[in-house]
Scaffold this motif. Structure first.
Motif, PDB file in Angstrom:
ATOM      1  N   CYS A 212       0.832  -1.209   0.000  1.00 48.76           N
ATOM      2  CA  CYS A 212       0.000   0.000   0.000  1.00 48.76           C
ATOM      3  C   CYS A 212       0.861   1.252   0.000  1.00 48.76           C
ATOM      4  O   CYS A 212       0.638   2.179  -0.795  1.00 48.76           O
ATOM      5  N   MET A 213       1.866   1.301   0.852  1.00 53.12           N
ATOM      6  CA  MET A 213       2.706   2.491   0.948  1.00 53.12           C
ATOM      7  C   MET A 213       3.545   2.681  -0.317  1.00 53.12           C
ATOM      8  O   MET A 213       3.827   3.818  -0.720  1.00 53.12           O
ATOM      9  N   ALA A 214       3.928   1.582  -0.969  1.00 53.28           N
ATOM     10  CA  ALA A 214       4.679   1.693  -2.220  1.00 53.28           C
ATOM     11  C   ALA A 214       3.782   2.192  -3.356  1.00 53.28           C
ATOM     12  O   ALA A 214       4.209   2.991  -4.196  1.00 53.28           O
ATOM     13  N   LEU A 215       2.524   1.740  -3.399  1.00 49.85           N
ATOM     14  CA  LEU A 215       1.577   2.231  -4.401  1.00 49.85           C
ATOM     15  C   LEU A 215       1.318   3.721  -4.223  1.00 49.85           C
ATOM     16  O   LEU A 215       1.211   4.472  -5.200  1.00 49.85           O
ATOM     17  N   VAL A 216       1.224   4.155  -2.969  1.00 45.53           N
ATOM     18  CA  VAL A 216       1.062   5.589  -2.687  1.00 45.53           C
ATOM     19  C   VAL A 216       2.277   6.361  -3.187  1.00 45.53           C
ATOM     20  O   VAL A 216       2.153   7.415  -3.828  1.00 45.53           O
ATOM     21  N   ASP A 217       3.464   5.839  -2.935  1.00 41.02           N
ATOM     22  CA  ASP A 217       4.693   6.506  -3.357  1.00 41.02           C
ATOM     23  C   ASP A 217       4.782   6.596  -4.876  1.00 41.02           C
ATOM     24  O   ASP A 217       5.313   7.570  -5.415  1.00 41.02           O
ATOM     25  N   ALA A 218       4.245   5.579  -5.571  1.00 38.69           N
ATOM     26  CA  ALA A 218       4.275   5.569  -7.035  1.00 38.69           C
ATOM     27  C   ALA A 218       3.192   6.447  -7.646  1.00 38.69           C
ATOM     28  O   ALA A 218       3.187   6.671  -8.859  1.00 38.69           O
ATOM     29  N   GLY A 219       2.260   6.937  -6.820  1.00 36.86           N
ATOM     30  CA  GLY A 219       1.186   7.779  -7.329  1.00 36.86           C
ATOM     31  C   GLY A 219       0.125   7.013  -8.092  1.00 36.86           C
ATOM     32  O   GLY A 219      -0.594   7.583  -8.917  1.00 36.86           O
ATOM     33  N   VAL A 220       0.010   5.717  -7.823  1.00 41.40           N
ATOM     34  CA  VAL A 220      -1.011   4.908  -8.482  1.00 41.40           C
ATOM     35  C   VAL A 220      -2.383   5.301  -7.921  1.00 41.40           C
ATOM     36  O   VAL A 220      -2.569   5.332  -6.698  1.00 41.40           O
ATOM     37  N   PRO A 221      -3.350   5.620  -8.783  1.00 35.77           N
ATOM     38  CA  PRO A 221      -4.669   6.048  -8.273  1.00 35.77           C
ATOM     39  C   PRO A 221      -5.409   4.902  -7.590  1.00 35.77           C
ATOM     40  O   PRO A 221      -5.506   3.799  -8.130  1.00 35.77           O
ATOM     41  N   MET A 222      -5.920   5.157  -6.384  1.00 31.41           N
ATOM     42  CA  MET A 222      -6.661   4.147  -5.627  1.00 31.41           C
ATOM     43  C   MET A 222      -7.906   4.780  -5.040  1.00 31.41           C
ATOM     44  O   MET A 222      -7.896   5.964  -4.686  1.00 31.41           O
ATOM     45  N   ARG A 223      -8.962   4.003  -4.911  1.00 32.33           N
ATOM     46  CA  ARG A 223     -10.192   4.528  -4.323  1.00 32.33           C
ATOM     47  C   ARG A 223     -10.092   4.599  -2.803  1.00 32.33           C
ATOM     48  O   ARG A 223     -10.877   5.291  -2.148  1.00 32.33           O
ATOM     49  N   ALA A 224      -9.139   3.879  -2.221  1.00 31.89           N
ATOM     50  CA  ALA A 224      -8.915   3.880  -0.769  1.00 31.89           C
ATOM     51  C   ALA A 224      -7.551   3.274  -0.487  1.00 31.89           C
ATOM     52  O   ALA A 224      -6.988   2.573  -1.333  1.00 31.89           O
ATOM     53  N   LEU A 225      -7.022   3.561   0.676  1.00 29.38           N
ATOM     54  CA  LEU A 225      -5.841   2.830   1.143  1.00 29.38           C
ATOM     55  C   LEU A 225      -6.300   1.488   1.707  1.00 29.38           C
ATOM     56  O   LEU A 225      -7.488   1.265   1.927  1.00 29.38           O
ATOM     57  N   PHE A 226      -5.352   0.596   1.945  1.00 30.73           N
ATOM     58  CA  PHE A 226      -5.694  -0.691   2.543  1.00 30.73           C
ATOM     59  C   PHE A 226      -4.591  -1.110   3.500  1.00 30.73           C
ATOM     60  O   PHE A 226      -3.457  -0.616   3.424  1.00 30.73           O
ATOM     61  N   CYS A 227      -4.928  -1.999   4.401  1.00 31.91           N
ATOM     62  CA  CYS A 227      -3.920  -2.524   5.327  1.00 31.91           C
ATOM     63  C   CYS A 227      -4.218  -3.979   5.622  1.00 31.91           C
ATOM     64  O   CYS A 227      -5.323  -4.470   5.383  1.00 31.91           O
ATOM     65  N   GLY A 228      -3.232  -4.677   6.153  1.00 32.01           N
ATOM     66  CA  GLY A 228      -3.395  -6.066   6.562  1.00 32.01           C
ATOM     67  C   GLY A 228      -3.246  -6.190   8.069  1.00 32.01           C
ATOM     68  O   GLY A 228      -2.406  -5.513   8.672  1.00 32.01           O
ATOM     69  N   VAL A 229      -4.078  -7.036   8.665  1.00 29.89           N
ATOM     70  CA  VAL A 229      -3.994  -7.308  10.103  1.00 29.89           C
ATOM     71  C   VAL A 229      -4.118  -8.812  10.300  1.00 29.89           C
ATOM     72  O   VAL A 229      -5.033  -9.443   9.763  1.00 29.89           O
ATOM     73  N   THR A 230      -3.183  -9.389  11.055  1.00 37.96           N
ATOM     74  CA  THR A 230      -3.208 -10.820  11.348  1.00 37.96           C
ATOM     75  C   THR A 230      -3.630 -11.051  12.794  1.00 37.96           C
ATOM     76  O   THR A 230      -3.202 -10.324  13.697  1.00 37.96           O
ATOM     77  N   CYS A 231      -4.493 -12.052  12.992  1.00 38.71           N
ATOM     78  CA  CYS A 231      -4.933 -12.455  14.330  1.00 38.71           C
ATOM     79  C   CYS A 231      -4.590 -13.926  14.541  1.00 38.71           C
ATOM     80  O   CYS A 231      -4.646 -14.722  13.607  1.00 38.71           O
ATOM     81  N   ALA A 232      -4.266 -14.269  15.759  1.00 44.20           N
ATOM     82  CA  ALA A 232      -4.018 -15.666  16.117  1.00 44.20           C
ATOM     83  C   ALA A 232      -4.867 -16.022  17.331  1.00 44.20           C
ATOM     84  O   ALA A 232      -5.066 -15.199  18.228  1.00 44.20           O
ATOM     85  N   LEU A 233      -5.385 -17.242  17.330  1.00 44.74           N
ATOM     86  CA  LEU A 233      -6.153 -17.765  18.463  1.00 44.74           C
ATOM     87  C   LEU A 233      -5.369 -18.913  19.068  1.00 44.74           C
ATOM     88  O   LEU A 233      -5.025 -19.873  18.380  1.00 44.74           O
ATOM     89  N   ASP A 234      -5.080 -18.817  20.378  1.00 45.57           N
ATOM     90  CA  ASP A 234      -4.362 -19.926  21.010  1.00 45.57           C
ATOM     91  C   ASP A 234      -5.345 -20.988  21.488  1.00 45.57           C
ATOM     92  O   ASP A 234      -6.556 -20.897  21.252  1.00 45.57           O
ATOM     93  N   ALA A 235      -4.829 -22.003  22.155  1.00 42.45           N
ATOM     94  CA  ALA A 235      -5.643 -23.166  22.525  1.00 42.45           C
ATOM     95  C   ALA A 235      -6.845 -22.813  23.393  1.00 42.45           C
ATOM     96  O   ALA A 235      -7.905 -23.430  23.283  1.00 42.45           O
TER      97      ALA A 235
ATOM     98  N   THR B  33      -5.827 -13.729   8.624  1.00 36.39           N
ATOM     99  CA  THR B  33      -5.330 -12.447   8.122  1.00 36.39           C
ATOM    100  C   THR B  33      -6.417 -11.768   7.314  1.00 36.39           C
ATOM    101  O   THR B  33      -7.054 -12.398   6.466  1.00 36.39           O
ATOM    102  N   PHE B  34      -6.617 -10.483   7.587  1.00 27.87           N
ATOM    103  CA  PHE B  34      -7.656  -9.703   6.908  1.00 27.87           C
ATOM    104  C   PHE B  34      -7.019  -8.501   6.220  1.00 27.87           C
ATOM    105  O   PHE B  34      -6.085  -7.901   6.743  1.00 27.87           O
ATOM    106  N   ALA B  35      -7.560  -8.146   5.044  1.00 29.87           N
ATOM    107  CA  ALA B  35      -7.208  -6.892   4.378  1.00 29.87           C
ATOM    108  C   ALA B  35      -8.437  -5.996   4.432  1.00 29.87           C
ATOM    109  O   ALA B  35      -9.546  -6.424   4.099  1.00 29.87           O
ATOM    110  N   LEU B  36      -8.242  -4.755   4.881  1.00 29.42           N
ATOM    111  CA  LEU B  36      -9.361  -3.829   5.095  1.00 29.42           C
ATOM    112  C   LEU B  36      -9.086  -2.508   4.407  1.00 29.42           C
ATOM    113  O   LEU B  36      -7.921  -2.084   4.303  1.00 29.42           O
ATOM    114  N   ASP B  37     -10.148  -1.833   3.943  1.00 30.57           N
ATOM    115  CA  ASP B  37      -9.956  -0.535   3.299  1.00 30.57           C
ATOM    116  C   ASP B  37     -10.056   0.584   4.336  1.00 30.57           C
ATOM    117  O   ASP B  37     -10.523   0.386   5.453  1.00 30.57           O
ATOM    118  N   SER B  38      -9.614   1.779   3.926  1.00 29.71           N
ATOM    119  CA  SER B  38      -9.512   2.897   4.873  1.00 29.71           C
ATOM    120  C   SER B  38     -10.780   3.736   4.940  1.00 29.71           C
ATOM    121  O   SER B  38     -10.891   4.610   5.792  1.00 29.71           O
TER     122      SER B  38
END
Length: 235
Positions: free
Chosen positions: A138-161, A182-187
Motif C-alpha cells: 500500500c505504501m509503495a503504491l502511494v509513493d508511485a502515485g497509483v490512483p486508488m479509491r482507498a488505502l488498505f492494510c493487513g492485520v493478522t490475528c491468532a487464536l491460542d488453545a 489475516t484480513f485486508a481492510l480498506d480505509s
C-alpha cells in the motif's frame, strides 16, 4: 507511542516508529516505514512490523505485453520473493492474495492497456508476514502515485488453545496458535477486501477476530497518515 484499543478487556495497541514492549493479550508490534528508497521503480517502500520487514517496488503504469493486455483496465501483477531461495507454493498463494487486494482498490480503468507491477522482497519474517506485505504494498503504491479509491492494510490475528486473541502475532505465536487469520481492510469504511485463514475456529471467533482487526486497522491507517505527513512536511 501507545494508544488504547477497546476490542476487549485484554486489548492494547502500540504503533509508531519506535519499539516498545508488547503488552499481555492483544497488541500490535511497533511500525516503521520509509518510502522512495529505490531509484529504478516508480515507487518504493520499506515496512517493518516488529522484526518482520518487507521491501516493495512498484513499476508502472507502463507498457504491457500484448498477451497480457486488458483493453479496459491496467494489468496488475504481483511478484513475491522470499528471503532466500526461489518462490514456492506459499509465495504464489500470497501473491494471489495481495493481487486480489490491490485489484479491489486500484483504479485500473484510468490506465487501460498498461501494466502495474508490484515486486515484494521479504527481508525478514518474524510473524504476520502477509499483513506486513500488504502494508508495504500500500505504501509503495502511494509513493508511485497509483490512483486508488482507498488505502488498505493487513492485520493478522491468532487464536491460542484457550481462545485468547493475539493481534500481529510473532512467528512463535503463529506456530503455537490453534488458528491464524489475516484480513485486508480498506480505509474508508473498514470493509473486508480479502481474508485467509488457517486452523480451526468457530463462527463467533471469526467475527471476534474481524472486529479486532477492524479496530486495529484504525491505528495502522493513523500510522500511514503520520508517516506521510512526516515525509511531505520535510520536502
Amino acid at each position: 507511542m501507545e494508544v488504547g484499543m477497546h476490542t476487549d478487556s485484554k486489548s492494547r495497541a502500540e504503533t509508531g516508529a519506535e519499539s516498545g514492549p508488547r503488552g499481555p493479550g492483544c497488541s500490535l508490534r511497533h511500525f516503521a516505514c520509509e518510502q522512495n528508497l529505490l531509484s529504478r521503480p516508480d515507487g518504493s517502500a520499506s515496512f517493518m512490523q516488529g522484526d518482520t520487514s518487507v521491501l516493495v517496488g512498484v513499476y508502472g503504469p507502463a507498457e504491457v505485453k500484448v498477451s497480457k493486455e486488458i483493453f479496459n483496465k491496467a494489468t496488475l501483477e504481483v511478484i513475491l520473493r522470499p528471503k532466500i531461495g526461489l518462490p514456492g507454493v506459499a509465495e504464489k498463494s500470497r501473491e494471489q492474495l495481495i493481487r486480489n487486494t490491490c485489484e479491489a482498490v486500484v483504479l485500473g480503468a484510468l490506465h487501460p492497456r498498461t501494466s502495474i507491477t508490484v515486486v515484494l522482497q521479504v527481508i525478514s519474517d518474524a510473524g504476520s508476514l502477509l499483513a506486513c506485505c500488504l502494508n508495504a504494498a500500500c505504501m509503495a503504491l502511494v509513493d508511485a502515485g497509483v490512483p486508488m479509491r482507498a488505502l488498505f492494510c493487513g492485520v493478522t490475528c491468532a487464536l491460542d488453545a484457550d481462545g485468547t486473541l493475539v493481534l500481529d502475532p510473532t512467528a512463535k505465536q503463529e506456530k503455537e496458535a490453534r488458528a491464524v487469520l489475516t484480513f485486508a481492510l480498506d480505509s474508508v469504511e473498514r470493509k473486508l477486501l480479502m481474508s485467509t485463514t488457517k486452523g480451526l475456529y468457530s463462527d463467533a471467533e471469526l467475527q471476534q477476530c474481524l472486529a479486532a482487526a477492524q479496530t486495529a486497522s484504525q491505528h495502522v491507517f493513523r500510522f500511514y497518515r503520520e508517516s506521510l505527513q512526516r515525509r511531505y512536511s520535510k520536502s
